[in-house]
Design an enzyme around this catalytic site. Sequence first.
Site, PDB file in Angstrom:
ATOM      1  N   LYS A  79     -28.265 -11.909  27.116  1.00 19.46           N
ATOM      2  CA  LYS A  79     -28.277 -12.122  25.666  1.00 19.46           C
ATOM      3  C   LYS A  79     -29.648 -12.702  25.351  1.00 19.46           C
ATOM      4  CE  LYS A  79     -26.719 -14.793  21.772  1.00 19.46           C
ATOM      5  NZ  LYS A  79     -28.111 -15.159  21.447  1.00 19.46           N
ATOM      6  N   GLY A 136     -30.603 -24.289  27.548  1.00 16.95           N
ATOM      7  CA  GLY A 136     -30.670 -24.519  26.110  1.00 16.95           C
ATOM      8  C   GLY A 136     -30.093 -25.867  25.757  1.00 16.95           C
ATOM      9  N   SER A 137     -29.421 -25.922  24.612  1.00 19.25           N
ATOM     10  CA  SER A 137     -28.948 -27.214  24.100  1.00 19.25           C
ATOM     11  C   SER A 137     -27.667 -27.663  24.810  1.00 19.25           C
ATOM     12  CB  SER A 137     -28.670 -27.098  22.603  1.00 19.25           C
ATOM     13  OG  SER A 137     -27.597 -26.210  22.389  1.00 19.25           O
ATOM     14  N   ARG A 138     -27.412 -28.947  24.716  1.00 19.99           N
ATOM     15  CA  ARG A 138     -26.181 -29.509  25.289  1.00 19.99           C
ATOM     16  C   ARG A 138     -24.960 -28.908  24.603  1.00 19.99           C
ATOM     17  NH1 ARG A 138     -26.007 -35.895  26.492  1.00 19.99           N
ATOM     18  NH2 ARG A 138     -23.839 -36.168  27.032  1.00 19.99           N
ATOM     19  N   GLY A 171     -24.692 -26.009  23.030  1.00 20.57           N
ATOM     20  CA  GLY A 171     -24.546 -24.592  23.399  1.00 20.57           C
ATOM     21  C   GLY A 171     -23.974 -24.458  24.812  1.00 20.57           C
ATOM     22  N   GLY A 172     -24.518 -25.237  25.750  1.00 17.25           N
ATOM     23  CA  GLY A 172     -24.056 -25.177  27.148  1.00 17.25           C
ATOM     24  C   GLY A 172     -22.586 -25.556  27.252  1.00 17.25           C
ATOM     25  N   GLU A 206     -28.194 -25.312  32.133  1.00 15.76           N
ATOM     26  CA  GLU A 206     -29.207 -26.372  32.234  1.00 15.76           C
ATOM     27  C   GLU A 206     -29.436 -26.850  30.812  1.00 15.76           C
ATOM     28  OE1 GLU A 206     -32.656 -27.701  31.643  1.00 15.76           O
ATOM     29  OE2 GLU A 206     -33.577 -26.137  32.877  1.00 15.76           O
ATOM     30  N   CYS A 218     -38.019 -29.065  29.786  1.00 17.63           N
ATOM     31  CA  CYS A 218     -36.797 -29.799  30.126  1.00 17.63           C
ATOM     32  C   CYS A 218     -37.121 -31.001  31.009  1.00 17.63           C
ATOM     33  CB  CYS A 218     -35.797 -28.879  30.796  1.00 17.63           C
ATOM     34  SG  CYS A 218     -36.564 -27.572  31.715  1.00 17.63           S
ATOM     35  N   GLU A 232     -31.465 -36.869  24.127  1.00 16.38           N
ATOM     36  CA  GLU A 232     -32.690 -36.091  24.340  1.00 16.38           C
ATOM     37  C   GLU A 232     -33.339 -35.788  22.985  1.00 16.38           C
ATOM     38  OE1 GLU A 232     -33.915 -32.082  26.815  1.00 16.38           O
ATOM     39  OE2 GLU A 232     -32.393 -31.834  25.266  1.00 16.38           O
TER      40      GLU A 232
HETATM   41  P1  NAP Z   1     -29.457 -23.229  21.931  1.00 18.11           P
HETATM   42  O1  NAP Z   1     -29.240 -23.495  20.499  1.00 18.11           O
HETATM   43  O2  NAP Z   1     -28.519 -23.874  22.871  1.00 18.11           O
HETATM   44  O3  NAP Z   1     -29.436 -21.645  22.136  1.00 18.11           O
HETATM   45  C1  NAP Z   1     -29.583 -21.049  23.412  1.00 18.11           C
HETATM   46  C2  NAP Z   1     -28.756 -19.773  23.458  1.00 18.11           C
HETATM   47  O4  NAP Z   1     -27.367 -20.091  23.487  1.00 18.11           O
HETATM   48  C3  NAP Z   1     -28.957 -18.865  22.250  1.00 18.11           C
HETATM   49  O5  NAP Z   1     -28.877 -17.529  22.674  1.00 18.11           O
HETATM   50  C4  NAP Z   1     -27.778 -19.217  21.368  1.00 18.11           C
HETATM   51  O6  NAP Z   1     -27.416 -18.155  20.528  1.00 18.11           O
HETATM   52  C5  NAP Z   1     -26.698 -19.485  22.382  1.00 18.11           C
HETATM   53  N1  NAP Z   1     -25.728 -20.454  21.862  1.00 18.11           N
HETATM   54  C6  NAP Z   1     -25.990 -21.674  21.341  1.00 18.11           C
HETATM   55  N2  NAP Z   1     -24.849 -22.270  20.941  1.00 18.11           N
HETATM   56  C7  NAP Z   1     -23.851 -21.400  21.226  1.00 18.11           C
HETATM   57  C8  NAP Z   1     -22.441 -21.431  21.050  1.00 18.11           C
HETATM   58  N3  NAP Z   1     -21.826 -22.482  20.500  1.00 18.11           N
HETATM   59  N4  NAP Z   1     -21.739 -20.372  21.446  1.00 18.11           N
HETATM   60  C9  NAP Z   1     -22.345 -19.314  22.009  1.00 18.11           C
HETATM   61  N5  NAP Z   1     -23.661 -19.205  22.190  1.00 18.11           N
HETATM   62  C10 NAP Z   1     -24.415 -20.239  21.808  1.00 18.11           C
HETATM   63  O7  NAP Z   1     -30.902 -23.662  22.400  1.00 18.11           O
HETATM   64  P2  NAP Z   1     -32.344 -23.395  21.753  1.00 18.11           P
HETATM   65  O8  NAP Z   1     -32.246 -22.468  20.581  1.00 18.11           O
HETATM   66  O9  NAP Z   1     -33.192 -22.993  22.857  1.00 18.11           O
HETATM   67  O10 NAP Z   1     -32.862 -24.802  21.291  1.00 18.11           O
HETATM   68  C11 NAP Z   1     -32.142 -25.719  20.524  1.00 18.11           C
HETATM   69  C12 NAP Z   1     -32.222 -27.091  21.176  1.00 18.11           C
HETATM   70  O11 NAP Z   1     -31.853 -26.981  22.550  1.00 18.11           O
HETATM   71  C13 NAP Z   1     -33.579 -27.722  21.230  1.00 18.11           C
HETATM   72  O12 NAP Z   1     -33.928 -28.368  20.046  1.00 18.11           O
HETATM   73  C14 NAP Z   1     -33.431 -28.668  22.384  1.00 18.11           C
HETATM   74  O13 NAP Z   1     -32.820 -29.850  21.959  1.00 18.11           O
HETATM   75  C15 NAP Z   1     -32.532 -27.965  23.325  1.00 18.11           C
HETATM   76  N6  NAP Z   1     -33.225 -27.300  24.459  1.00 18.11           N
HETATM   77  C16 NAP Z   1     -33.224 -27.940  25.636  1.00 18.11           C
HETATM   78  C17 NAP Z   1     -33.850 -27.355  26.718  1.00 18.11           C
HETATM   79  C18 NAP Z   1     -33.857 -28.039  28.045  1.00 18.11           C
HETATM   80  O14 NAP Z   1     -34.352 -27.440  28.971  1.00 18.11           O
HETATM   81  N7  NAP Z   1     -33.330 -29.234  28.177  1.00 18.11           N
HETATM   82  C19 NAP Z   1     -34.486 -26.119  26.610  1.00 18.11           C
HETATM   83  C20 NAP Z   1     -34.455 -25.476  25.384  1.00 18.11           C
HETATM   84  C21 NAP Z   1     -33.806 -26.081  24.333  1.00 18.11           C
HETATM   85  P3  NAP Z   1     -27.776 -18.258  18.961  1.00 18.11           P
HETATM   86  O15 NAP Z   1     -29.248 -18.483  18.909  1.00 18.11           O
HETATM   87  O16 NAP Z   1     -27.347 -16.972  18.401  1.00 18.11           O
HETATM   88  O17 NAP Z   1     -26.986 -19.430  18.470  1.00 18.11           O
END
Ligand code: NAP
Length: 525
Positions: A184, A241-243, A245-246, A265, A302, A393
């Site tokens: 995805k 990605g985000s906590r 989302g994970g 992660e 990260c 974070e």
């Molecule tokens: P994200 O919002 O978690 O999105 C990552 C992926 O997961 C996207 O494809 C998203 O799809 C999908 N996703 C998110 N929430 C979901 C849910 N509830 N159900 C199903 N799929 C879901 O992460 P991001 O866009 O990369 O960044 C947002 C925040 O994540 C940042 O501000 C930061 O705080 C954190 N982040 C942390 C790290 C790390 O390594 N620690 C790295 C990157 C980001 P959609 O876009 O369609 O929602």
Amino acid sequence: MTLTGNLLIGQRAVTGSREAIRAIDPATDQALEPAYAGGTGEHVAQACALAWAAFDEYRETSVEQRAHFLETIAEQIEALGDALIDRAVAETGLPKARIQGERGRTCTQLRTFARVVRAGEWLDVRVDNALPERQPLPRPDLRQRQVALGPVAVFGASNFPLAFSVAGGDTASALAAGCPVVVKAHGAHPGTSELVGQALAQAVKRCGLPEGVFSLLYGAGREVGIALVSDPRIKAVGFTGSRSGGIALCQAAQARPEPIPVYAEMSSINPVFLFDAALHNRGEALAQGFVASLTQGAGQFCTNPGLVIARQGPALQRFVAAASAQVQRAGAQTMLTPGIFSAYATGVGALAENSNAEVAASGQPPQGPNQCQAHLFVTQASAFLADPALQAEVFGAASLVVACDSDAQIRQVAEHLEGQLTATLQLDEADLDSARALLPTLERKAGRILVNGWPTGVEVCDAMVHGGPFPATSDARTTSVGTAAILRFLRPVCYQDFPDGLLPEALRHGNPLQLRRLLDGKREG
Ligand code: NAP
């Protein structure tokens, strides 16, 4: 290659039918063409059906065939040339040199996994020959190897558009293990994803593999992402990605009739411990190194050092003053997406308003949209221990210094921390005893412990651990970077009393693959 805005379902380019996303150039806030119409549950089902159909053939490809495939993906990515670099720069706001470096890392990862596949150690062959005369009971012939888990869903990361996206570490390790992959794409860089996806699909074709080995989907996480994790043909998930989302993906995976592992992660603030002698002897140099690590890439790593822990006193005051001066000089940098910028602004705002934290320094103000202004905060250990909000974070160039009144309180703060990807020790000879006393706690908290370095910069090698207890990851037993990442997508199968002709090649009596087996309790040379 031209951008089409299409999903890639096996070798077929398909136009989605849900709301379209367009990448945003974060440096200008302008939308980029083309539009990427989102996939539906039906598209997810088609990609998963193809992946399942490809699985048995792909997982039994020879080590040579699979290694050659991984190398062909790297060649195809390199053949994209500047088109890939230019698109990735436009979609992420990252500097060209960083994207070029990341392409190098992506291709090196693929070639490193090719080497791992050829070496065959991942098969972890164990043979216990039959002991028909053993008393009181004979022992049967028992042989174990690792087999691929099944099709893997990979969620591209926003902060590594190449090295942790379509053909990044999760995909490379899953393909190396023998698992077809359905990606995805991250909505922030669909064009970069399509280019790499086309390169990967081309490699599938050139190597004569079944088309379902790779598919690429776009669309909202709540529809496409959840449908993917819920599809019964998907057997594992890789995510960065985000906590929130994970956790959502872990819950969806656990709610299935057949739950599956999710390697997510998520969130880490990467504590740095400054011990007394190091702080006293080289506080200025430490401040320089720390701020360079903190502000690198607008802090969007990260492993960004989001927490500094030390004993209060004049040496810590000098460190904070020197680090503040560095932070004040730091220029604002464009962040990856408007969403990440807005999350950073919210996080920094919450710390600024928290009566337990004080702003020590702010960087140069933004000159354009979505720019991260670096921030340094300070707090007392007692406040940090009492307020969970200080441990959240803040993804970007923000860090919090925690002043402790004793070694015992430093250990208390360490014990209070959530799981981390890294923990860093800055120490001199005289600090060894204090560091030794902290180690058992840090081993329980972090996946990688560094001495006299900075946590940003993650080497891709055999010994790397990029993992750690929750919330750093959802499964502390593994790593997402380095060759050990292949182990996430394998499981053991034991073959009992098989005739030689029915055994998989790796387990045959003559050891035709010349593997270093564990044979009757002894490792072969
Ligand atoms: P994200 O919002 O978690 O999105 C990552 C992926 O997961 C996207 O494809 C998203 O799809 C999908 N996703 C998110 N929430 C979901 C849910 N509830 N159900 C199903 N799929 C879901 O992460 P991001 O866009 O990369 O960044 C947002 C925040 O994540 C940042 O501000 C930061 O705080 C954190 N982040 C942390 C790290 C790390 O390594 N620690 C790295 C990157 C980001 P959609 O876009 O369609 O929602």
